[in-house]
Design an enzyme around this catalytic site. Sequence first.
Site, PDB file in Angstrom:
ATOM      1  N   THR A 175     -45.903 -50.936 -31.598  1.00 42.35           N
ATOM      2  CA  THR A 175     -44.674 -49.907 -31.818  1.00 42.35           C
ATOM      3  C   THR A 175     -43.734 -49.892 -32.330  1.00 42.35           C
ATOM      4  OG1 THR A 175     -42.830 -52.384 -31.390  1.00 42.35           O
ATOM      5  CG2 THR A 175     -44.143 -51.218 -29.535  1.00 42.35           C
ATOM      6  N   GLU A 230     -46.752 -50.554 -24.524  1.00 41.18           N
ATOM      7  CA  GLU A 230     -46.927 -51.204 -23.941  1.00 41.18           C
ATOM      8  C   GLU A 230     -47.639 -51.245 -22.481  1.00 41.18           C
ATOM      9  OE1 GLU A 230     -44.765 -50.956 -25.656  1.00 41.18           O
ATOM     10  OE2 GLU A 230     -42.931 -53.144 -26.460  1.00 41.18           O
ATOM     11  N   LYS A 273     -21.457 -47.060 -22.293  1.00 40.51           N
ATOM     12  CA  LYS A 273     -20.889 -48.042 -20.466  1.00 40.51           C
ATOM     13  C   LYS A 273     -19.069 -48.028 -21.208  1.00 40.51           C
ATOM     14  CE  LYS A 273     -24.213 -51.075 -22.044  1.00 40.51           C
ATOM     15  NZ  LYS A 273     -24.624 -51.041 -22.996  1.00 40.51           N
ATOM     16  N   TRP A 330     -21.313 -46.876 -16.209  1.00 33.73           N
ATOM     17  CA  TRP A 330     -22.731 -46.787 -16.681  1.00 33.73           C
ATOM     18  C   TRP A 330     -22.287 -45.147 -17.188  1.00 33.73           C
ATOM     19  CZ3 TRP A 330     -26.926 -49.929 -16.027  1.00 33.73           C
ATOM     20  CH2 TRP A 330     -27.061 -51.126 -16.067  1.00 33.73           C
TER      21      TRP A 330
HETATM   22  P1  ADP Z   1     -40.850 -46.514 -29.445  1.00 36.88           P
HETATM   23  O1  ADP Z   1     -40.348 -47.496 -28.511  1.00 36.88           O
HETATM   24  O2  ADP Z   1     -41.860 -47.547 -30.264  1.00 36.88           O
HETATM   25  O3  ADP Z   1     -39.969 -45.294 -29.435  1.00 36.88           O
HETATM   26  P2  ADP Z   1     -43.432 -45.885 -27.199  1.00 36.88           P
HETATM   27  O4  ADP Z   1     -43.494 -44.772 -28.253  1.00 36.88           O
HETATM   28  O5  ADP Z   1     -43.776 -47.071 -27.236  1.00 36.88           O
HETATM   29  O6  ADP Z   1     -42.315 -47.273 -28.406  1.00 36.88           O
HETATM   30  O7  ADP Z   1     -41.733 -45.624 -26.430  1.00 36.88           O
HETATM   31  C1  ADP Z   1     -41.370 -45.778 -25.228  1.00 36.88           C
HETATM   32  C2  ADP Z   1     -40.312 -45.641 -24.560  1.00 36.88           C
HETATM   33  O8  ADP Z   1     -40.036 -43.928 -24.934  1.00 36.88           O
HETATM   34  C3  ADP Z   1     -40.086 -45.717 -23.449  1.00 36.88           C
HETATM   35  O9  ADP Z   1     -39.525 -47.062 -23.006  1.00 36.88           O
HETATM   36  C4  ADP Z   1     -38.579 -44.503 -23.701  1.00 36.88           C
HETATM   37  O10 ADP Z   1     -37.289 -44.856 -23.163  1.00 36.88           O
HETATM   38  C5  ADP Z   1     -39.517 -43.504 -24.001  1.00 36.88           C
HETATM   39  N1  ADP Z   1     -40.176 -43.078 -23.334  1.00 36.88           N
HETATM   40  C6  ADP Z   1     -41.347 -42.973 -23.216  1.00 36.88           C
HETATM   41  N2  ADP Z   1     -41.816 -41.685 -22.342  1.00 36.88           N
HETATM   42  C7  ADP Z   1     -40.320 -40.576 -21.819  1.00 36.88           C
HETATM   43  C8  ADP Z   1     -40.521 -40.345 -20.872  1.00 36.88           C
HETATM   44  N3  ADP Z   1     -41.486 -38.916 -20.083  1.00 36.88           N
HETATM   45  N4  ADP Z   1     -38.774 -39.799 -21.050  1.00 36.88           N
HETATM   46  C9  ADP Z   1     -37.896 -40.900 -21.235  1.00 36.88           C
HETATM   47  N5  ADP Z   1     -38.418 -40.948 -21.979  1.00 36.88           N
HETATM   48  C10 ADP Z   1     -39.701 -41.989 -22.455  1.00 36.88           C
END
Ligand code: ADP
Length: 542
Positions: A181, A327, A436, A441
């Site tokens: 990640t 993940e 918050k 929220w």
């Molecule tokens: P990192 O945590 O390193 O940024 P990822 O690239 O795996 O890792 O990102 C996943 C995160 O990206 C998700 O948990 C979410 O917060 C965000 N995300 C992915 N797709 C979307 C989407 N379509 N809309 C909003 N948030 C998104």
Amino acid sequence: MKGTMMQYPLTLPHLLERAGRYFGSVEIVTRMPDKSLHRYTYADFTRRARSLAQALRRAGLKKGDRVGTLMWNHYAHLEAYFGIPVSGGVLHTVNLRLHPNEIAYVINHGGDRFLIVDDVLLPLLEKVTDRIRVERVIVVPLTGQPVPSGYEDYEQFIREPADDFTYPKLDENDALGMCYTSGTTGRPKGVVYSHRAVVLHSFASAMADTLGVSGRDAVLPVVPMFHANAWGLPFTMTMVGAKQVYPGPHLDPVSLLDLMQEEQVTFSAGVPTIWFGIYRELEKRPGHWRLHPKLRTVVGGAAAPEALLRGMDRHGIQVVHAWGMTETTPLGTVSVLKPHLANLTEDEQYAYRTKQGIPVPFVDVRVVNEQGEVPPDGVTMGELQVRGPWIAGAYHDKPNIRDSFTEDGWFRTGDVATIDEEGYVKITDRTKDLIKSGGEWISSVDLENAIMAHPAVEEAAVIGIAHPKWQERPLAVVVKKEGATLTLEELHAFLTPKFAKWWLPDDVVFVAEIPRTSAGKFLKSQLREQFREHFMTKGVNT
Ligand code: ADP
């Protein structure tokens, strides 16, 4: 009673052999560092991927050994995507946008034995060479220049034909690849994909009602192959025999538009930032590019704002919004309108399309808060939790990370979401970005998306900043369009029809650009740090 079907493993050698056999003449095109186009076919790709597998075995690779890749999106990376796993090795895609300290960390923590690197990335590798423990570094001569001494030349490495290569016996649960990640929170964590997970994910993502990738497509993955497997597309494309188009290191909007035009791309994929860039270019030069009339793209990694969907629609490019994570291999939900929703008004349809969508088959989702699972009312927020055959159940070599998984077998995404009565998931924030205010929220994402629809706004991030009275209040950080003006009052007037008064940002600050993570997402932690004292020093008296 048991079924009478065979046990046949869901592993990559089948996909590779099938691709070579049935799609041999289909093209794979790469924009090289010097901007020329490299073209070859699935037959070439299959042959070279097999040669890579054989060369790795001859170099002593054993089942489960990790082979790192430090590479852009191109044909040789595709060869590694298949050649490494079919040899029994584990493809570890290293994110080249990480800080060198983190690059060294993930290579060491992943335990990479071999590393395949683009020649154009050697300067980056050399920043960490003395800190990493790899046995051999193999360099892809993308520039056509001789590989510097001290390194092995990839072309030499794979030169032996391997048409009769015997694949090692693989179990479908064996590791195929790993990806860390990006580590916006703490150290990067390693996710290990199995053959089974990737194969099932490829089926699910090719479906007509998910990404709908088929042999009739020409697909350009802008999303990097070092990030969540380019959303699985190299595997999905190879499964269906789609034409593959890779941008190499050229990710600026004009290069991408040129490539989409030249190769008549029908499907692409990338984070919103990329598409905003493309949209701006299309606005600047209407009618300049002759793109494929059915061009569509999946946008994810961060929320796709309504303004982006509408803007792209005006240019005839259909945006499909999807949600996923490293993940989750990564496809979790896709926002395709169910047929009966097509009767809704245009505004209502956009409201659905800006949600992250319904889960793809075999992904279970639930949203949980302190009271338990939230009702599907589209309003109550909680943490999004998922499970399924391509969802991580643990991290590599991190036995102590328990917070990410629930006792009853779900992965905790760290995203805050609602679910509506149609089952559409809407991500309202990441847990840590949620604002918050006085115990209530506020969704920073909703505010950002609305602000980005303002004509004076180029882009906007909203962050929660400590406030003497309300604990936290929203601050809008805005990049204005060239020559535009905007005041807090104007912004409030624009947002008032859409939000309760207490949601409106207490202040707006203007910046030249918004800092981003390695994956092109807003780096809100940096903004929060930069404006930490904003409401304390300003004495806002909301
Ligand atoms: P990192 O945590 O390193 O940024 P990822 O690239 O795996 O890792 O990102 C996943 C995160 O990206 C998700 O948990 C979410 O917060 C965000 N995300 C992915 N797709 C979307 C989407 N379509 N809309 C909003 N948030 C998104």
